[in-house]
Design a protein around this motif. Structure first.
Motif, PDB file in Angstrom:
ATOM      1  N   ASN A  34       0.828  -1.202   0.000  1.00 36.05           N
ATOM      2  CA  ASN A  34       0.000   0.000   0.000  1.00 36.05           C
ATOM      3  C   ASN A  34       0.872   1.265   0.000  1.00 36.05           C
ATOM      4  OD1 ASN A  34      -2.500   1.247  -0.198  1.00 36.05           O
ATOM      5  ND2 ASN A  34      -2.700   1.468   2.016  1.00 36.05           N
ATOM      6  N   TYR A  35       1.912   1.239  -0.833  1.00 38.03           N
ATOM      7  CA  TYR A  35       2.823   2.365  -1.006  1.00 38.03           C
ATOM      8  C   TYR A  35       2.685   2.886  -2.432  1.00 38.03           C
ATOM      9  CZ  TYR A  35       5.404   1.017   3.258  1.00 38.03           C
ATOM     10  OH  TYR A  35       5.789   0.718   4.546  1.00 38.03           O
ATOM     11  N   SER A  36       3.108   4.116  -2.640  1.00 42.15           N
ATOM     12  CA  SER A  36       3.057   4.699  -3.978  1.00 42.15           C
ATOM     13  C   SER A  36       4.122   4.067  -4.869  1.00 42.15           C
ATOM     14  CB  SER A  36       3.278   6.211  -3.911  1.00 42.15           C
ATOM     15  OG  SER A  36       4.616   6.488  -3.540  1.00 42.15           O
ATOM     16  N   LYS A  37       3.878   4.114  -6.180  1.00 44.65           N
ATOM     17  CA  LYS A  37       4.851   3.567  -7.119  1.00 44.65           C
ATOM     18  C   LYS A  37       6.205   4.282  -7.036  1.00 44.65           C
ATOM     19  CE  LYS A  37       1.313   1.846 -10.209  1.00 44.65           C
ATOM     20  NZ  LYS A  37       0.649   1.998 -11.502  1.00 44.65           N
ATOM     21  N   PRO A  38       6.227   5.624  -6.864  1.00 49.61           N
ATOM     22  CA  PRO A  38       7.532   6.274  -6.710  1.00 49.61           C
ATOM     23  C   PRO A  38       8.297   5.805  -5.467  1.00 49.61           C
ATOM     24  CG  PRO A  38       5.885   7.894  -7.347  1.00 49.61           C
ATOM     25  CD  PRO A  38       5.155   6.614  -7.047  1.00 49.61           C
ATOM     26  N   SER A  39       7.594   5.558  -4.363  1.00 47.67           N
ATOM     27  CA  SER A  39       8.258   5.052  -3.149  1.00 47.67           C
ATOM     28  C   SER A  39       8.863   3.680  -3.404  1.00 47.67           C
ATOM     29  CB  SER A  39       7.266   4.967  -1.989  1.00 47.67           C
ATOM     30  OG  SER A  39       6.832   6.235  -1.601  1.00 47.67           O
ATOM     31  N   ILE A  40       8.115   2.837  -4.087  1.00 48.98           N
ATOM     32  CA  ILE A  40       8.604   1.493  -4.409  1.00 48.98           C
ATOM     33  C   ILE A  40       9.806   1.588  -5.348  1.00 48.98           C
ATOM     34  CG2 ILE A  40       8.039  -0.681  -5.580  1.00 48.98           C
ATOM     35  CD1 ILE A  40       6.699  -0.407  -2.819  1.00 48.98           C
ATOM     36  N   SER A  41       9.702   2.447  -6.350  1.00 46.48           N
ATOM     37  CA  SER A  41      10.791   2.618  -7.316  1.00 46.48           C
ATOM     38  C   SER A  41      12.081   3.037  -6.616  1.00 46.48           C
ATOM     39  CB  SER A  41      10.396   3.653  -8.371  1.00 46.48           C
ATOM     40  OG  SER A  41      11.443   3.857  -9.280  1.00 46.48           O
ATOM     41  N   HIS A  42      11.974   3.977  -5.700  1.00 43.05           N
ATOM     42  CA  HIS A  42      13.149   4.429  -4.953  1.00 43.05           C
ATOM     43  C   HIS A  42      13.734   3.287  -4.113  1.00 43.05           C
ATOM     44  CE1 HIS A  42      15.866   6.930  -2.654  1.00 43.05           C
ATOM     45  NE2 HIS A  42      15.339   6.435  -1.548  1.00 43.05           N
ATOM     46  N   ALA A  43      12.881   2.574  -3.389  1.00 39.69           N
ATOM     47  CA  ALA A  43      13.345   1.484  -2.533  1.00 39.69           C
ATOM     48  C   ALA A  43      14.008   0.388  -3.361  1.00 39.69           C
ATOM     49  CB  ALA A  43      12.185   0.906  -1.734  1.00 39.69           C
ATOM     50  N   VAL A  44      13.423   0.060  -4.487  1.00 36.18           N
ATOM     51  CA  VAL A  44      13.986  -0.977  -5.362  1.00 36.18           C
ATOM     52  C   VAL A  44      15.376  -0.569  -5.839  1.00 36.18           C
ATOM     53  CG1 VAL A  44      13.721  -2.046  -7.645  1.00 36.18           C
ATOM     54  CG2 VAL A  44      11.802  -2.030  -6.043  1.00 36.18           C
ATOM     55  N   LYS A  45      15.529   0.685  -6.216  1.00 37.42           N
ATOM     56  CA  LYS A  45      16.845   1.174  -6.657  1.00 37.42           C
ATOM     57  C   LYS A  45      17.875   1.055  -5.537  1.00 37.42           C
ATOM     58  CE  LYS A  45      15.132   4.371 -10.104  1.00 37.42           C
ATOM     59  NZ  LYS A  45      14.849   5.767 -10.439  1.00 37.42           N
ATOM     60  N   VAL A  46      17.479   1.443  -4.325  1.00 31.25           N
ATOM     61  CA  VAL A  46      18.395   1.366  -3.188  1.00 31.25           C
ATOM     62  C   VAL A  46      18.770  -0.085  -2.897  1.00 31.25           C
ATOM     63  CG1 VAL A  46      18.587   1.750  -0.690  1.00 31.25           C
ATOM     64  CG2 VAL A  46      17.653   3.547  -2.159  1.00 31.25           C
ATOM     65  N   LEU A  47      17.771  -0.969  -2.859  1.00 30.65           N
ATOM     66  CA  LEU A  47      18.039  -2.376  -2.558  1.00 30.65           C
ATOM     67  C   LEU A  47      18.872  -3.038  -3.657  1.00 30.65           C
ATOM     68  CD1 LEU A  47      14.585  -3.330  -1.046  1.00 30.65           C
ATOM     69  CD2 LEU A  47      16.771  -3.208   0.177  1.00 30.65           C
ATOM     70  N   LYS A  48      18.655  -2.626  -4.893  1.00 34.36           N
ATOM     71  CA  LYS A  48      19.473  -3.147  -5.993  1.00 34.36           C
ATOM     72  C   LYS A  48      20.920  -2.692  -5.825  1.00 34.36           C
ATOM     73  CE  LYS A  48      19.875  -3.368 -10.960  1.00 34.36           C
ATOM     74  NZ  LYS A  48      19.552  -2.779 -12.243  1.00 34.36           N
ATOM     75  N   LYS A  49      21.105  -1.423  -5.486  1.00 37.85           N
ATOM     76  CA  LYS A  49      22.454  -0.884  -5.283  1.00 37.85           C
ATOM     77  C   LYS A  49      23.161  -1.590  -4.122  1.00 37.85           C
ATOM     78  CE  LYS A  49      24.858   3.497  -4.727  1.00 37.85           C
ATOM     79  NZ  LYS A  49      24.726   4.951  -4.611  1.00 37.85           N
ATOM     80  N   GLN A  50      22.390  -1.994  -3.094  1.00 34.78           N
ATOM     81  CA  GLN A  50      22.959  -2.689  -1.943  1.00 34.78           C
ATOM     82  C   GLN A  50      23.203  -4.165  -2.221  1.00 34.78           C
ATOM     83  OE1 GLN A  50      19.872  -1.556   0.903  1.00 34.78           O
ATOM     84  NE2 GLN A  50      21.340  -0.208   1.941  1.00 34.78           N
ATOM     85  N   GLY A  51      22.826  -4.629  -3.396  1.00 31.02           N
ATOM     86  CA  GLY A  51      23.067  -6.015  -3.767  1.00 31.02           C
ATOM     87  C   GLY A  51      22.028  -6.989  -3.244  1.00 31.02           C
ATOM     88  N   CYS A  52      20.866  -6.495  -2.876  1.00 36.82           N
ATOM     89  CA  CYS A  52      19.825  -7.349  -2.295  1.00 36.82           C
ATOM     90  C   CYS A  52      18.822  -7.879  -3.315  1.00 36.82           C
ATOM     91  CB  CYS A  52      19.069  -6.591  -1.211  1.00 36.82           C
ATOM     92  SG  CYS A  52      20.086  -6.208   0.218  1.00 36.82           S
ATOM     93  N   LEU A  53      18.728  -7.220  -4.469  1.00 38.39           N
ATOM     94  CA  LEU A  53      17.819  -7.719  -5.491  1.00 38.39           C
ATOM     95  C   LEU A  53      18.281  -7.315  -6.872  1.00 38.39           C
ATOM     96  CD1 LEU A  53      15.724  -5.286  -6.592  1.00 38.39           C
ATOM     97  CD2 LEU A  53      14.722  -5.660  -4.388  1.00 38.39           C
ATOM     98  N   ASN A  54      17.745  -8.027  -7.842  1.00 39.62           N
ATOM     99  CA  ASN A  54      17.990  -7.753  -9.253  1.00 39.62           C
ATOM    100  C   ASN A  54      16.644  -7.596  -9.943  1.00 39.62           C
ATOM    101  OD1 ASN A  54      20.885  -8.019  -9.285  1.00 39.62           O
ATOM    102  ND2 ASN A  54      20.579 -10.228  -9.038  1.00 39.62           N
ATOM    103  N   ILE A  55      16.673  -6.935 -11.093  1.00 42.79           N
ATOM    104  CA  ILE A  55      15.471  -6.766 -11.892  1.00 42.79           C
ATOM    105  C   ILE A  55      15.771  -7.344 -13.272  1.00 42.79           C
ATOM    106  CG2 ILE A  55      13.805  -5.107 -12.820  1.00 42.79           C
ATOM    107  CD1 ILE A  55      14.931  -3.123 -10.681  1.00 42.79           C
ATOM    108  N   ASP A  56      14.911  -8.255 -13.736  1.00 40.38           N
ATOM    109  CA  ASP A  56      15.169  -8.839 -15.056  1.00 40.38           C
ATOM    110  C   ASP A  56      14.594  -7.944 -16.152  1.00 40.38           C
ATOM    111  OD1 ASP A  56      12.417  -9.438 -15.387  1.00 40.38           O
ATOM    112  OD2 ASP A  56      12.664 -11.523 -14.736  1.00 40.38           O
ATOM    113  N   GLU A  57      14.788  -8.361 -17.394  1.00 40.93           N
ATOM    114  CA  GLU A  57      14.369  -7.548 -18.540  1.00 40.93           C
ATOM    115  C   GLU A  57      12.860  -7.350 -18.614  1.00 40.93           C
ATOM    116  OE1 GLU A  57      14.723 -11.807 -19.496  1.00 40.93           O
ATOM    117  OE2 GLU A  57      16.229 -10.394 -18.842  1.00 40.93           O
ATOM    118  N   ASP A  58      12.081  -8.188 -17.939  1.00 43.43           N
ATOM    119  CA  ASP A  58      10.624  -8.043 -17.911  1.00 43.43           C
ATOM    120  C   ASP A  58      10.143  -7.214 -16.726  1.00 43.43           C
ATOM    121  OD1 ASP A  58      10.253  -9.628 -20.225  1.00 43.43           O
ATOM    122  OD2 ASP A  58      10.388 -11.455 -19.028  1.00 43.43           O
ATOM    123  N   GLY A  59      11.073  -6.736 -15.910  1.00 42.79           N
ATOM    124  CA  GLY A  59      10.705  -5.919 -14.757  1.00 42.79           C
ATOM    125  C   GLY A  59      10.381  -6.718 -13.507  1.00 42.79           C
ATOM    126  N   ASN A  60      10.676  -8.014 -13.514  1.00 42.81           N
ATOM    127  CA  ASN A  60      10.438  -8.852 -12.333  1.00 42.81           C
ATOM    128  C   ASN A  60      11.565  -8.674 -11.326  1.00 42.81           C
ATOM    129  OD1 ASN A  60       8.003 -10.214 -13.265  1.00 42.81           O
ATOM    130  ND2 ASN A  60       9.352 -11.171 -14.761  1.00 42.81           N
TER     131      ASN A  60
END
Length: 126
Positions: A34-60
């Protein structure tokens, strides 16, 4: 590695959604938390930078080994505290809320000792 409370919450949510749906996209995470898409986008970028997740070519979203370890640790604590509180007579909704706070506050050592002590006492009763 420390990702903070918010990071742990995002990783836990991705783990839960992955177990439920198989694939997780940012929009799924936004709905679930129940968060906004911009909040999720920011968190995903941070977690990706920290090495906690990856995003595939389909956005998964995919947890890395580090991200999965953190998510599983937090999820184990969440389930433990939720169940213990419900067994103690706390209403399930309140138990969920309280477990969410408790899962972040306790050290790993204290959690393990409490979990083991409760398991030992339950085994003694059975």
């Amino acid at each position: 590695m420390s990702v903070g409370k918010a990071g742990e919450d995002y990783l836990e949510a991705i783990l839960i959604l992955h177990r439920q749906k198989g694939m997780v996209r940012s929009v799924d995470l936004a709905r679930y938390m129940n968060y906004s898409k911009p909040s999720i986008s920011h968190a995903v970028k941070v977690l990706k930078k920290q090495g906690c997740l990856n995003i595939d070519e389909d956005g998964n979203l995919h947890l890395t080994d580090i991200g999965k370890r953190i998510a599983e640790k937090i999820y184990e604590r969440h389930r433990f505290f939720t169940n213990a509180l419900i067994e103690a007579g706390v209403e399930p909704e309140a138990a969920e809320r309280d477990a969410c706070r408790m899962e972040h506050a306790i050290s790993q050592e204290s959690f393990e000792k409490l979990r083991d002590a409760l398991q030992d006492s339950q085994e003694a009763v059975n």
